[in-house]
Structures are given as C-alpha cells and as structure tokens.
Design a protein around this motif. Sequence first.
Motif, PDB file in Angstrom:
ATOM      1  N   ALA A  57       0.834  -1.210   0.000  1.00  0.00           N
ATOM      2  CA  ALA A  57       0.000   0.000   0.000  1.00  0.00           C
ATOM      3  C   ALA A  57       0.865   1.256   0.000  1.00  0.00           C
ATOM      4  O   ALA A  57       0.541   2.239  -0.672  1.00  0.00           O
ATOM      5  N   VAL A  58       1.973   1.235   0.747  1.00  0.00           N
ATOM      6  CA  VAL A  58       2.889   2.380   0.757  1.00  0.00           C
ATOM      7  C   VAL A  58       3.460   2.597  -0.646  1.00  0.00           C
ATOM      8  O   VAL A  58       3.489   3.729  -1.139  1.00  0.00           O
ATOM      9  N   ILE A  59       3.881   1.532  -1.289  1.00  0.00           N
ATOM     10  CA  ILE A  59       4.443   1.655  -2.633  1.00  0.00           C
ATOM     11  C   ILE A  59       3.395   2.205  -3.599  1.00  0.00           C
ATOM     12  O   ILE A  59       3.687   3.087  -4.417  1.00  0.00           O
ATOM     13  N   PHE A  60       2.167   1.717  -3.485  1.00  0.00           N
ATOM     14  CA  PHE A  60       1.089   2.212  -4.346  1.00  0.00           C
ATOM     15  C   PHE A  60       0.857   3.706  -4.138  1.00  0.00           C
ATOM     16  O   PHE A  60       0.778   4.477  -5.096  1.00  0.00           O
ATOM     17  N   VAL A  61       0.766   4.124  -2.862  1.00  0.00           N
ATOM     18  CA  VAL A  61       0.534   5.546  -2.565  1.00  0.00           C
ATOM     19  C   VAL A  61       1.741   6.376  -2.988  1.00  0.00           C
ATOM     20  O   VAL A  61       1.588   7.482  -3.511  1.00  0.00           O
ATOM     21  N   TRP A  62       2.948   5.867  -2.788  1.00  0.00           N
ATOM     22  CA  TRP A  62       4.174   6.554  -3.192  1.00  0.00           C
ATOM     23  C   TRP A  62       4.114   6.906  -4.685  1.00  0.00           C
ATOM     24  O   TRP A  62       4.386   8.038  -5.089  1.00  0.00           O
ATOM     25  N   ILE A  63       3.717   5.929  -5.484  1.00  0.00           N
ATOM     26  CA  ILE A  63       3.645   6.144  -6.926  1.00  0.00           C
ATOM     27  C   ILE A  63       2.463   7.048  -7.277  1.00  0.00           C
ATOM     28  O   ILE A  63       2.616   8.023  -8.024  1.00  0.00           O
ATOM     29  N   GLN A  64       1.302   6.733  -6.734  1.00  0.00           N
ATOM     30  CA  GLN A  64       0.091   7.480  -7.076  1.00  0.00           C
ATOM     31  C   GLN A  64       0.160   8.942  -6.647  1.00  0.00           C
ATOM     32  O   GLN A  64      -0.205   9.842  -7.388  1.00  0.00           O
ATOM     33  N   ARG A  65       0.636   9.201  -5.429  1.00  0.00           N
ATOM     34  CA  ARG A  65       0.658  10.552  -4.872  1.00  0.00           C
ATOM     35  C   ARG A  65       1.983  11.270  -5.140  1.00  0.00           C
ATOM     36  O   ARG A  65       2.167  12.398  -4.716  1.00  0.00           O
ATOM     37  N   ARG A  66       2.910  10.576  -5.793  1.00  0.00           N
ATOM     38  CA  ARG A  66       4.228  11.139  -6.106  1.00  0.00           C
ATOM     39  C   ARG A  66       4.948  11.626  -4.844  1.00  0.00           C
ATOM     40  O   ARG A  66       5.481  12.730  -4.789  1.00  0.00           O
ATOM     41  N   TRP A  67       4.920  10.754  -3.831  1.00  0.00           N
ATOM     42  CA  TRP A  67       5.655  11.063  -2.602  1.00  0.00           C
ATOM     43  C   TRP A  67       7.145  11.159  -2.903  1.00  0.00           C
ATOM     44  O   TRP A  67       7.642  10.538  -3.844  1.00  0.00           O
ATOM     45  N   THR A  68       7.858  11.871  -2.052  1.00  0.00           N
ATOM     46  CA  THR A  68       9.317  11.863  -2.135  1.00  0.00           C
ATOM     47  C   THR A  68       9.820  10.506  -1.654  1.00  0.00           C
ATOM     48  O   THR A  68       9.120   9.784  -0.940  1.00  0.00           O
ATOM     49  N   PHE A  69      11.040  10.187  -2.036  1.00  0.00           N
ATOM     50  CA  PHE A  69      11.657   8.942  -1.574  1.00  0.00           C
ATOM     51  C   PHE A  69      11.721   8.934  -0.046  1.00  0.00           C
ATOM     52  O   PHE A  69      11.448   7.911   0.589  1.00  0.00           O
ATOM     53  N   LEU A  70      12.049  10.073   0.554  1.00  0.00           N
ATOM     54  CA  LEU A  70      12.140  10.171   2.012  1.00  0.00           C
ATOM     55  C   LEU A  70      10.811   9.831   2.675  1.00  0.00           C
ATOM     56  O   LEU A  70      10.765   9.088   3.654  1.00  0.00           O
ATOM     57  N   ARG A  71       9.722  10.359   2.163  1.00  0.00           N
ATOM     58  CA  ARG A  71       8.405  10.081   2.759  1.00  0.00           C
ATOM     59  C   ARG A  71       8.081   8.590   2.665  1.00  0.00           C
ATOM     60  O   ARG A  71       7.548   8.008   3.605  1.00  0.00           O
ATOM     61  N   ALA A  72       8.374   7.973   1.552  1.00  0.00           N
ATOM     62  CA  ALA A  72       8.118   6.538   1.397  1.00  0.00           C
ATOM     63  C   ALA A  72       8.963   5.731   2.382  1.00  0.00           C
ATOM     64  O   ALA A  72       8.459   4.782   3.008  1.00  0.00           O
ATOM     65  N   ILE A  73      10.220   6.101   2.551  1.00  0.00           N
ATOM     66  CA  ILE A  73      11.097   5.394   3.502  1.00  0.00           C
ATOM     67  C   ILE A  73      10.589   5.579   4.929  1.00  0.00           C
ATOM     68  O   ILE A  73      10.573   4.630   5.723  1.00  0.00           O
ATOM     69  N   ILE A  74      10.155   6.785   5.267  1.00  0.00           N
ATOM     70  CA  ILE A  74       9.595   7.029   6.599  1.00  0.00           C
ATOM     71  C   ILE A  74       8.364   6.154   6.805  1.00  0.00           C
ATOM     72  O   ILE A  74       8.216   5.501   7.849  1.00  0.00           O
ATOM     73  N   ALA A  75       7.481   6.121   5.822  1.00  0.00           N
ATOM     74  CA  ALA A  75       6.256   5.321   5.922  1.00  0.00           C
ATOM     75  C   ALA A  75       6.580   3.848   6.140  1.00  0.00           C
ATOM     76  O   ALA A  75       5.906   3.164   6.917  1.00  0.00           O
ATOM     77  N   MET A  76       7.610   3.352   5.476  1.00  0.00           N
ATOM     78  CA  MET A  76       7.997   1.949   5.642  1.00  0.00           C
ATOM     79  C   MET A  76       8.685   1.717   6.987  1.00  0.00           C
ATOM     80  O   MET A  76       8.455   0.699   7.636  1.00  0.00           O
ATOM     81  N   THR A  77       9.509   2.649   7.401  1.00  0.00           N
ATOM     82  CA  THR A  77      10.262   2.498   8.643  1.00  0.00           C
ATOM     83  C   THR A  77       9.355   2.490   9.870  1.00  0.00           C
ATOM     84  O   THR A  77       9.581   1.718  10.798  1.00  0.00           O
ATOM     85  N   VAL A  78       8.328   3.328   9.883  1.00  0.00           N
ATOM     86  CA  VAL A  78       7.465   3.391  11.064  1.00  0.00           C
ATOM     87  C   VAL A  78       6.772   2.060  11.332  1.00  0.00           C
ATOM     88  O   VAL A  78       6.389   1.781  12.470  1.00  0.00           O
TER      89      VAL A  78
END
Length: 107
Positions: A57-78
């Motif tokens: 789901a994080v990967i999907f939102v990362w791509i769909q919402r064009r998150w920064t790499f940092l935001r995606a890593i934070i989302a996965m790390t938490v």
Amino acid sequence: MMSSAIGKLRVIGMLEGISFLLLLFLAMPLKYGAGMDMAVTIAGSVHGALFILYIAAVIFVWIQRRWTFLRAIIAMTVSVIPFGPFVFDKSLRREQETGIASDSVTG
C-alpha cells in the motif's frame, strides 16, 4: 476513510500496527511465559500478511501521490517501530484532508 488510496493505507496501517502490538505484548509473553508457541505462530502469520499488505500500500501511494523517496522510507520504517503507524497516521490524516504530503513523521 477508505475511498482513497491514503484512506486504505491508513486502515491497513492501523491493522498492521495493532497486529504488531499483539505479537509483541500478547503472543510473545504467552510463548515465553506460558509455553504457548501457537500464539506467536498465529499472531506472527497475521502480522506478516498485514506487513506485506502495508508495504504494498505504501508503494502504491508513493507512486500514485508522487511522494518523495524520504516520505516513502519514513512510511515503511514506522511499521517496524512499536506504535509507529499510529504516530504516522496523524501525517496521513492531514494529507488526506489537505492533499499535501509532509516528509516528517507527524506532519
């Protein structure tokens, strides 16, 4: 809440966070304190499936919402920090309401 990708991520994050806490604070004490190995087998399997779903789901939102790499890593790390998904949810809720992402954990 579930109508958007962020809403789905929030729900999956809550379920994943709860499953992690149950694994750590219920199943593991039952295994090591009462010899009930099955508790970790069941809770661990449920948590593992929810963890994989959360990362997807994080990967999907990362791509769909064009998150920064940092935001995606934070989302996965938490997701590997107890109570992390609940703290991160504040940021996701704000993004869901405003449409603006933040690279910090809490917004």
